[in-house]
Write a protein that holds these residues in place. Structure first.
Motif, PDB file in Angstrom:
ATOM      1  N   LYS A  50      -1.672  -0.006   7.964  1.00 30.84           N
ATOM      2  CA  LYS A  50      -1.360   0.400   9.347  1.00 30.84           C
ATOM      3  C   LYS A  50       0.085   0.858   9.441  1.00 30.84           C
ATOM      4  O   LYS A  50       0.397   1.851  10.099  1.00 30.84           O
ATOM      5  CB  LYS A  50      -1.591  -0.783  10.297  1.00 30.84           C
ATOM      6  N   LYS A  51       0.971   0.111   8.787  1.00 33.36           N
ATOM      7  CA  LYS A  51       2.400   0.481   8.821  1.00 33.36           C
ATOM      8  C   LYS A  51       2.626   1.843   8.159  1.00 33.36           C
ATOM      9  O   LYS A  51       3.366   2.669   8.685  1.00 33.36           O
ATOM     10  CB  LYS A  51       3.231  -0.561   8.055  1.00 33.36           C
ATOM     11  N   SER A  52       1.999   2.055   7.001  1.00 35.26           N
ATOM     12  CA  SER A  52       2.199   3.341   6.311  1.00 35.26           C
ATOM     13  C   SER A  52       1.692   4.495   7.175  1.00 35.26           C
ATOM     14  O   SER A  52       2.361   5.517   7.329  1.00 35.26           O
ATOM     15  CB  SER A  52       1.474   3.355   4.962  1.00 35.26           C
ATOM     16  N   SER A  63       4.261   0.426   2.234  1.00 36.49           N
ATOM     17  CA  SER A  63       4.536  -0.673   3.156  1.00 36.49           C
ATOM     18  C   SER A  63       4.030  -1.973   2.575  1.00 36.49           C
ATOM     19  O   SER A  63       3.089  -1.975   1.782  1.00 36.49           O
ATOM     20  CB  SER A  63       3.840  -0.441   4.500  1.00 36.49           C
ATOM     21  N   LEU A  64       4.659  -3.054   3.003  1.00 36.40           N
ATOM     22  CA  LEU A  64       4.215  -4.390   2.576  1.00 36.40           C
ATOM     23  C   LEU A  64       3.843  -5.209   3.802  1.00 36.40           C
ATOM     24  O   LEU A  64       4.472  -5.068   4.860  1.00 36.40           O
ATOM     25  CB  LEU A  64       5.343  -5.109   1.823  1.00 36.40           C
ATOM     26  N   SER A 119       8.704   0.833   6.540  1.00 33.95           N
ATOM     27  CA  SER A 119       8.111   1.373   5.317  1.00 33.95           C
ATOM     28  C   SER A 119       9.193   1.947   4.415  1.00 33.95           C
ATOM     29  O   SER A 119      10.319   2.177   4.847  1.00 33.95           O
ATOM     30  CB  SER A 119       7.127   2.485   5.666  1.00 33.95           C
ATOM     31  N   ILE A 120       8.819   2.183   3.167  1.00 30.24           N
ATOM     32  CA  ILE A 120       9.733   2.857   2.237  1.00 30.24           C
ATOM     33  C   ILE A 120       9.137   4.244   1.997  1.00 30.24           C
ATOM     34  O   ILE A 120       7.965   4.365   1.634  1.00 30.24           O
ATOM     35  CB  ILE A 120       9.827   2.148   0.871  1.00 30.24           C
ATOM     36  N   ILE A 121       9.943   5.269   2.205  1.00 29.68           N
ATOM     37  CA  ILE A 121       9.444   6.619   1.942  1.00 29.68           C
ATOM     38  C   ILE A 121       9.947   7.036   0.563  1.00 29.68           C
ATOM     39  O   ILE A 121      11.129   7.335   0.384  1.00 29.68           O
ATOM     40  CB  ILE A 121       9.922   7.610   3.021  1.00 29.68           C
ATOM     41  N   THR A 136       0.866  -1.183   0.000  1.00 30.26           N
ATOM     42  CA  THR A 136       0.000   0.000   0.000  1.00 30.26           C
ATOM     43  C   THR A 136       0.898   1.227   0.000  1.00 30.26           C
ATOM     44  O   THR A 136       2.022   1.185   0.517  1.00 30.26           O
ATOM     45  CB  THR A 136      -0.863   0.074   1.270  1.00 30.26           C
ATOM     46  N   THR A 137       0.395   2.293  -0.588  1.00 25.24           N
ATOM     47  CA  THR A 137       1.121   3.548  -0.455  1.00 25.24           C
ATOM     48  C   THR A 137       0.141   4.652  -0.117  1.00 25.24           C
ATOM     49  O   THR A 137      -1.007   4.636  -0.580  1.00 25.24           O
ATOM     50  CB  THR A 137       1.949   3.879  -1.720  1.00 25.24           C
ATOM     51  N   VAL A 138       0.572   5.571   0.738  1.00 31.00           N
ATOM     52  CA  VAL A 138      -0.241   6.722   1.104  1.00 31.00           C
ATOM     53  C   VAL A 138       0.558   7.961   0.705  1.00 31.00           C
ATOM     54  O   VAL A 138       1.732   8.092   1.057  1.00 31.00           O
ATOM     55  CB  VAL A 138      -0.544   6.742   2.620  1.00 31.00           C
ATOM     56  N   VAL A 139      -0.084   8.827  -0.078  1.00 26.94           N
ATOM     57  CA  VAL A 139       0.613  10.005  -0.601  1.00 26.94           C
ATOM     58  C   VAL A 139       0.393  11.188   0.332  1.00 26.94           C
ATOM     59  O   VAL A 139      -0.731  11.459   0.753  1.00 26.94           O
ATOM     60  CB  VAL A 139       0.127  10.329  -2.034  1.00 26.94           C
TER      61      VAL A 139
END
Ligand code: AMP
Ligand code: GLY
Length: 423
Positions: free
Chosen positions: A399-401, A389-390, A363-365, A335-338
């Motif tokens: 949740k992680k993102s 996040s995966l 997470s990866i930013i 998932t990604t949140v912008v």
């Protein structure tokens, strides 16, 4: 090999990360890049459509592959430019020829292509200034909502959907007579409204065969509950939970195969990504649009799930050897949140200092609109970051993102808190 990546958004940071970790990549350059891509390779101050500077740079740095992020260089013919220049034609360009890029550059061309190859899409007709009256009359024969699309590239803003006939007719006049979207709306496609849920499917083709990449769903509206103005994309989830094996098979048989066969039959050279925007109407897929590149922010959830070496995959794409590749996809959800600037997608603020980018996390930013100035990273665009996040399911990934975003701060930052809540 030395690789040049064109573009400067979150999509390009995701590409840069994946390309730079390949043992096949010696030097990665990004033109023009952002503060995030600078962590993966070397940014060069050349615009993504400045073909003469790109040529000079490729010769100077012995570039062997050019990966094109955004549509503009493709629609302007970067593939053909490299092919036609004797000094450049040994360099692989990942993307379609200019004619192939017309699938994104002209909605009418895309519709006609789909019609020729019996690919399911909404019924349509297209009109110009000269046929305005027919267009107004055509609208009267349609049912609301009315879907009007500027034929050409309009930075994602060229589609207008209206409930009221008079408003739709007024809009058609604005588009054709006043060129509301500039030259992009000299021609307008009016199409049947399709009711359903959207998703995107990504395909990599070498012009002969194809590999299906993970699906994704993006969230285009600025507001929670899919309200407010359209944006470039506020978040994404991959895979799309409702795209089960039966539905994917329909997409492959009815859409992907005829698309690749159609390109072949029409002798359209295409060595790159096809992004197929789909709508699921009851149980059937219909094409909303083709894009001739990867999506943003979809790339930020699709690429992190691809375990196959990306450079090897793209090399095979350029050489017509994609059938030799065994694609390996991480079964986890991404998932990604912008995170965007205050005011976006209208006038927004830039130059805000971003903190919390180095916080420890799973997470990866990905950087989208950022620049480095002195010791600081500043916001430099509407979409600023994409936090990916995966996890074993998309809810845990989200949740992680969201927990990572809590560590990030810049003045007036905004993000949607409901990504994935419709799934
Ligand atoms: P496009 O730029 O063609 O992707 O269109 C932008 C958005 O308009 C799509 O993501 C859909 O939400 C919506 N849209 C476009 N065409 C249709 C259609 N025929 N029926 C319903 N919604 C559509
Ligand atoms: N997220 C939509 C696009 O890249 O066009």
């Amino acid at each position: 090999m030395n690789i040049l990546l064109l573009g400067s958004g979150g999509r390009e940071h995701a590409f840069a990360k994946q390309l730079s970790k390949s043992p096949l990549c010696e030097h990665l350059y990004i033109a023009p890049g952002n503060a995030g891509t600078a962590l993966e390779g070397e940014n060069v101050a050349i615009g993504a459509t400045d073909f003469s500077q790109i040529k000079r740079f490729c010769l100077e740095k012995n570039i062997e592959m050019v990966v094109v992020g955004p549509e503009e260089p493709l629609v302007k013919g970067i593939f053909d430019f490299f092919l036609e220049e004797p000094e450049l034609n040994h360099i692989a360009v990942i993307g379609p020829s200019q004619r192939g890029a017309t699938l994104e550059g002209s909605k009418e061309f895309a519709k006609e292509f789909m019609q020729r190859h019996y690919i399911p899409t909404a019924r349509y007709a297209s009109f110009t200034k000269e046929t305005l009256n027919e267009g107004l009359h055509f609208l009267e024969g349609m049912q609301a909502p009315y879907v009007l699309k500027a034929d050409g590239l309009a930075a994602g803003k060229g589609v207008v959907i209206l409930e009221d006939l008079q408003e739709a007719q007024a809009e058609l006049k604005k588009m054709l007579l006043e060129e509301k979207f500039g030259s992009a709306s000299q021609k307008v496609v009016i199409e049947e409204f399709l009711k359903g849920i959207e998703l995107s499917c990504f395909v990599l083709t070498d012009g002969n065969t194809y590999q299906i990449l993970p699906t994704a769903k993006d969230y285009k509206r600025i507001g929670e509950g899919d309200t407010g103005l359209n944006t470039g994309g506020m978040g994404a989830v991959s895979p799309v939970p409702f795209a089960d094996a039966t539905f994917m098979q329909k997409i492959e048989e009815r859409i992907i195969k005829p698309t690749i066969e159609g390109l072949k039959k029409e002798q359209i050279t295409y060595h790159g990504f096809i992004f197929i925007g789909l709508i699921k109407v009851e149980e059937d897929p219909y094409v909303i649009e083709y894009n001739v590149r990867m999506g943003d922010p979809e790339t930020e959830v699709v690429l992190p799930r691809i375990q196959t070496d990306l450079v090897a995959l793209l090399e095979a794409t350029a050489k017509g050897e994609l059938s030799k590749i065994k694609l390996s996809i991480d079964p986890k959800s991404a998932t990604t949140v912008v995170v965007v600037s205050g005011g976006y997608p209208e006038d927004y603020q830039k130059g805000k200092v971003i903190s919390g980018l180095n916080s420890e996390s799973e997470s990866i930013i990905f950087h989208a609109g950022t620049i480095q100035k002195g010791g600081n990273i500043l916001s430099a665009g509407g979409r600023v970051l994409a936090v990916t996040s995966l996890d074993h399911n998309f809810k845990d990934a989200l949740k992680k993102s969201y927990s990572q975003i809590k560590n990030i701060y810049f003045e007036n930052m905004y993000y949607r808190k409901d990504i994935g809540s419709d799934l």
